[in-house]
Design an enzyme around this catalytic site. Structure first.
Site, PDB file in Angstrom:
ATOM      1  N   TYR A 136       0.836  -1.204   0.000  1.00  0.00           N
ATOM      2  CA  TYR A 136       0.000   0.000   0.000  1.00  0.00           C
ATOM      3  C   TYR A 136       0.869   1.251   0.000  1.00  0.00           C
ATOM      4  O   TYR A 136       0.591   2.218  -0.695  1.00  0.00           O
ATOM      5  CB  TYR A 136      -0.942   0.011   1.211  1.00  0.00           C
ATOM      6  CG  TYR A 136      -1.951   1.135   1.107  1.00  0.00           C
ATOM      7  CD1 TYR A 136      -3.167   0.928   0.454  1.00  0.00           C
ATOM      8  CD2 TYR A 136      -1.678   2.411   1.608  1.00  0.00           C
ATOM      9  CE1 TYR A 136      -4.082   1.949   0.309  1.00  0.00           C
ATOM     10  CE2 TYR A 136      -2.594   3.440   1.461  1.00  0.00           C
ATOM     11  CZ  TYR A 136      -3.792   3.207   0.819  1.00  0.00           C
ATOM     12  OH  TYR A 136      -4.684   4.226   0.670  1.00  0.00           O
ATOM     13  N   PHE A 151      -6.789  22.240 -24.227  1.00  0.00           N
ATOM     14  CA  PHE A 151      -7.095  20.820 -24.335  1.00  0.00           C
ATOM     15  C   PHE A 151      -8.351  20.589 -23.503  1.00  0.00           C
ATOM     16  O   PHE A 151      -8.543  21.221 -22.461  1.00  0.00           O
ATOM     17  CB  PHE A 151      -5.939  19.933 -23.864  1.00  0.00           C
ATOM     18  CG  PHE A 151      -6.253  18.474 -24.106  1.00  0.00           C
ATOM     19  CD1 PHE A 151      -6.186  17.961 -25.374  1.00  0.00           C
ATOM     20  CD2 PHE A 151      -6.685  17.660 -23.067  1.00  0.00           C
ATOM     21  CE1 PHE A 151      -6.548  16.634 -25.628  1.00  0.00           C
ATOM     22  CE2 PHE A 151      -7.039  16.332 -23.312  1.00  0.00           C
ATOM     23  CZ  PHE A 151      -6.963  15.825 -24.597  1.00  0.00           C
ATOM     24  N   THR A 152      -9.192  19.647 -23.971  1.00  0.00           N
ATOM     25  CA  THR A 152     -10.534  19.481 -23.384  1.00  0.00           C
ATOM     26  C   THR A 152     -10.516  19.337 -21.856  1.00  0.00           C
ATOM     27  O   THR A 152     -11.119  20.154 -21.150  1.00  0.00           O
ATOM     28  CB  THR A 152     -11.211  18.235 -24.008  1.00  0.00           C
ATOM     29  OG1 THR A 152     -10.316  17.127 -23.895  1.00  0.00           O
ATOM     30  CG2 THR A 152     -11.525  18.473 -25.479  1.00  0.00           C
ATOM     31  N   ASP A 162       2.097  20.982 -19.950  1.00  0.00           N
ATOM     32  CA  ASP A 162       1.396  19.736 -20.215  1.00  0.00           C
ATOM     33  C   ASP A 162       2.392  18.875 -20.988  1.00  0.00           C
ATOM     34  O   ASP A 162       2.588  19.054 -22.187  1.00  0.00           O
ATOM     35  CB  ASP A 162       0.117  19.988 -21.015  1.00  0.00           C
ATOM     36  CG  ASP A 162      -0.679  18.701 -21.254  1.00  0.00           C
ATOM     37  OD1 ASP A 162      -0.071  17.610 -21.165  1.00  0.00           O
ATOM     38  OD2 ASP A 162      -1.879  18.790 -21.528  1.00  0.00           O
ATOM     39  N   LYS A 183       0.243   8.475 -23.254  1.00  0.00           N
ATOM     40  CA  LYS A 183       0.672   8.886 -24.594  1.00  0.00           C
ATOM     41  C   LYS A 183       2.164   8.573 -24.753  1.00  0.00           C
ATOM     42  O   LYS A 183       2.520   7.422 -24.920  1.00  0.00           O
ATOM     43  CB  LYS A 183       0.384  10.379 -24.808  1.00  0.00           C
ATOM     44  CG  LYS A 183      -0.923  10.890 -24.210  1.00  0.00           C
ATOM     45  CD  LYS A 183      -2.176  10.405 -24.884  1.00  0.00           C
ATOM     46  CE  LYS A 183      -3.466  10.781 -24.172  1.00  0.00           C
ATOM     47  NZ  LYS A 183      -3.669  12.124 -23.698  1.00  0.00           N
ATOM     48  N   ARG A 228     -12.668  16.475 -33.921  1.00  0.00           N
ATOM     49  CA  ARG A 228     -12.042  17.547 -33.160  1.00  0.00           C
ATOM     50  C   ARG A 228     -12.500  18.848 -33.822  1.00  0.00           C
ATOM     51  O   ARG A 228     -11.811  19.411 -34.656  1.00  0.00           O
ATOM     52  CB  ARG A 228     -10.507  17.420 -33.193  1.00  0.00           C
ATOM     53  CG  ARG A 228      -9.957  16.456 -32.143  1.00  0.00           C
ATOM     54  CD  ARG A 228     -10.300  16.900 -30.754  1.00  0.00           C
ATOM     55  NE  ARG A 228      -9.768  16.071 -29.690  1.00  0.00           N
ATOM     56  CZ  ARG A 228     -10.483  15.691 -28.624  1.00  0.00           C
ATOM     57  NH1 ARG A 228     -11.761  15.962 -28.529  1.00  0.00           N
ATOM     58  NH2 ARG A 228      -9.917  15.018 -27.649  1.00  0.00           N
ATOM     59  N   PHE A 271     -18.473  15.531 -26.347  1.00  0.00           N
ATOM     60  CA  PHE A 271     -18.075  14.688 -27.480  1.00  0.00           C
ATOM     61  C   PHE A 271     -17.979  13.211 -27.123  1.00  0.00           C
ATOM     62  O   PHE A 271     -18.137  12.349 -27.965  1.00  0.00           O
ATOM     63  CB  PHE A 271     -16.735  15.177 -28.070  1.00  0.00           C
ATOM     64  CG  PHE A 271     -15.605  15.193 -27.082  1.00  0.00           C
ATOM     65  CD1 PHE A 271     -15.425  16.276 -26.236  1.00  0.00           C
ATOM     66  CD2 PHE A 271     -14.736  14.124 -26.983  1.00  0.00           C
ATOM     67  CE1 PHE A 271     -14.391  16.288 -25.311  1.00  0.00           C
ATOM     68  CE2 PHE A 271     -13.692  14.129 -26.070  1.00  0.00           C
ATOM     69  CZ  PHE A 271     -13.533  15.211 -25.221  1.00  0.00           C
TER      70      PHE A 271
HETATM   71  C1  LIG Z   1      -4.737  12.980 -23.132  1.00  0.00           C
HETATM   72  C2  LIG Z   1      -4.322  14.331 -22.784  1.00  0.00           C
HETATM   73  C3  LIG Z   1      -4.629  14.883 -21.533  1.00  0.00           C
HETATM   74  C4  LIG Z   1      -5.489  14.170 -20.503  1.00  0.00           C
HETATM   75  O1  LIG Z   1      -4.925  13.010 -20.046  1.00  0.00           O
HETATM   76  P1  LIG Z   1      -5.764  11.708 -19.643  1.00  0.00           P
HETATM   77  O2  LIG Z   1      -4.712  10.699 -19.329  1.00  0.00           O
HETATM   78  O3  LIG Z   1      -6.608  11.327 -20.827  1.00  0.00           O
HETATM   79  O4  LIG Z   1      -6.595  12.053 -18.461  1.00  0.00           O
HETATM   80  C5  LIG Z   1      -4.152  16.147 -21.260  1.00  0.00           C
HETATM   81  N1  LIG Z   1      -3.441  16.847 -22.152  1.00  0.00           N
HETATM   82  C6  LIG Z   1      -3.135  16.360 -23.366  1.00  0.00           C
HETATM   83  C7  LIG Z   1      -2.339  17.174 -24.331  1.00  0.00           C
HETATM   84  C8  LIG Z   1      -3.571  15.092 -23.735  1.00  0.00           C
HETATM   85  O5  LIG Z   1      -3.296  14.616 -24.952  1.00  0.00           O
END
Ligand SMILES: *Cc1c(COP(=O)(O)O)cnc(C)c1O
Length: 463
Positions: free
Chosen positions: A78, A130-131, A221, A264, A388, A455
């Protein structure tokens, strides 16, 4: 007749396949039924009904044998798992930040940093939105302000660094609202919504200088910062002979903190982190993560997930890996350019973006041309992509109207180390077919519209 001698020397992926996952080709009639049942939203399709899945590169990459071996070494204690320390060491070594807090994925880190740093009435400038990032900024009481260069909004513009911050736009915002209303500048390395377009090192350096003058921190980011480093290596003077790892570290060094979706660049199926050089922020984040994600040494992840991330970080900065990754995206994009299919130029790092506004010229933006194009591509070949455009942009929280972005795109996102060049040929041929039949296409209207990030779950019918 002997074969003609090739006019070029090809390169190939720096890996070979060890395990295969069968995929299924379906009929056009079957796919028409599937997409209608899914409300013309590719997010609502069953993955079994998809042939080549280019919905996203998020968590869909193939892990290496070394990462899978690491999964067996998960320390599922843990508290204080050894895999947490491996992750910490990898982040500090390759990204350069001093403190690390794991989170279940990128938005977990975005939530925490937004809640800590943003106050009601603040403004958060960024190089396009970004969303999930913007939503967390808004939920924390902030207003997002786009300060990306104008070129980013023009899909045909060939600017090599369309992810650059427009420092004049940022200066204007500082003059208007005052630096104390700006908790940080949010910058993304390769801007997803602009078509996977990079930011230059020179721009990042200049941004740092401007922010220093006003004592404004920079939050990166870092989700696609390795891909950004590759473009710097390829396009920016003075970086040709530098290693990706070196470029990445320099890039991050101009920022104070980062949020990361490890799904990613980092080549894992789940995971993320928040990293910072600010000890005070670290203390607060470490405390808050306990409330929303889990203890600060696992942040919603299993020990094995953190091990896969630690190993994925090392693999992700390998020069041969990143060249093959972005090279495959360029391969697909170049076919479409050669065949005259409108796409965002230059080709970005993780995806090829079809310009739905140009392809479906006759469909007005309030009938969601990109949403319709993604559905039509699926019907043609079983290739799954995503919208998009206006659907992703959502509604203005103040006026309640649709936000109408200049870019109305369909994203063909390439998972890392998953598909072959032959799959890319199939995708390119299908996109061409749909383009050639564009005059028959019809728009869509909402039958169900969710309140947040619409979306993902919205449903449509043909007009
Ligand atoms: C995917 C993504 C996020 C969000 O990350 P999640 O792992 O999907 O929560 C934030 N910023 C960018 C540029 C992304 O491509």
């Amino acid at each position: 007749m002997p074969y003609p001698k090739p006019t070029r020397r090809s390169w190939a992926e720096p890996w070979k396949v060890k395990v295969v996952e069968p995929i299924r080709m379906t009929t056009r009639e079957y796919r028409e039924k599937c997409i209608a049942e899914a409300g013309y939203n590719t997010f609502l399709l069953r993955s079994e009904d998809v042939y080549i899945d280019l919905l996203t590169d998020s968590g869909t990459s193939a892990m290496s044998d070394n990462q899978w071996a690491g999964m067996m070494l998960g320390d599922e204690a843990y508290a204080g798992s050894r895999n947490f320390y491996h992750l910490w060491e990898a982040v500090t070594e390759y990204y350069g930040y001093q403190y690390v807090v794991p989170t279940h994925q990128g938005r977990g880190a975005e939530h925490i940093i937004s809640q800590i740093m943003i106050k009601e009435g603040d403004y958060v400038p960024g190089n396009m939105y970004f969303t999930t990032t913007r939503l967390h900024q808004e939920l924390a009481g902030g207003t997002f302000v786009d300060v990306i260069i104008d070129e980013a909004h023009d899909p045909a513009n060939e600017h090599p660094f369309k992810g650059d911050v427009d420092l004049d736009k940022l200066q204007k915002l500082i003059d208007e609202v005052g630096a104390d209303k700006i908790p940080y500048v949010a910058v993304a390395g390769t801007v997803n919504m602009a078509g996977g377009q990079p930011q230059s090192m020179a721009n990042m350096r200049a941004l740092r200088r401007l922010c220093d003058q006003h004592h404004i921190p920079i939050v990166l980011d870092a989700t696609r910062a390795v891909e950004n480093a590759y473009f710097i290596q390829q396009r920016e003077a003075g970086y040709r002979d530098k290693k990706i790892a070196e470029i990445l570290k320099e890039y991050c060094s101009y920022t104070d903190s980062c949020t990361m979706s490890a799904k990613k660049d980092t080549l894992v199926n789940i995971g993320g982190w928040l990293a910072t050089n600010d000890e005070g922020l670290f203390e607060e984040a470490r405390n808050m993560v306990v409330v929303y994600e889990g203890l600060h040494t696992y942040g919603g992840l299993a020990g094995r997930d953190m091990e896969a991330m630690a190993r994925g970080i090392v693999e992700s900065v390998d020069d041969d890996h990143i060249r093959a990754r972005v090279g495959q995206v360029e391969y697909l994009g170049q076919h479409l350019i050669d065949w005259g299919v409108p796409v965002v130029r230059p080709i970005g790092g993780h995806a090829v973006f079809l310009d739905a506004r140009a392809i479906y010229e006759h469909i007005p933006q309030d009938q969601f041309p990109a949403q319709a194009l993604a559905a039509d591509l699926y019907i043609d070949s079983g290739v799954r992509s995503m919208e998009r455009g206006v659907v992703s942009a959502g509604r203005d929280p103040k006026t309640g109207d649709h936000r109408y972005p200049k870019l109305e795109l369909v994203r063909l996102t390439i998972p890392r180390r998953v598909y072959t060049q032959a799959h890319m040929d199939v995708v390119a041929e299908s996109a061409l077919e749909v383009y050639e039949k564009r005059e028959q296409a019809r728009g869509l209207r909402f039958v169900y519209e969710p309140k947040y990030l619409r979306f993902f779950q919205a449903r449509f019918e043909r007009v």
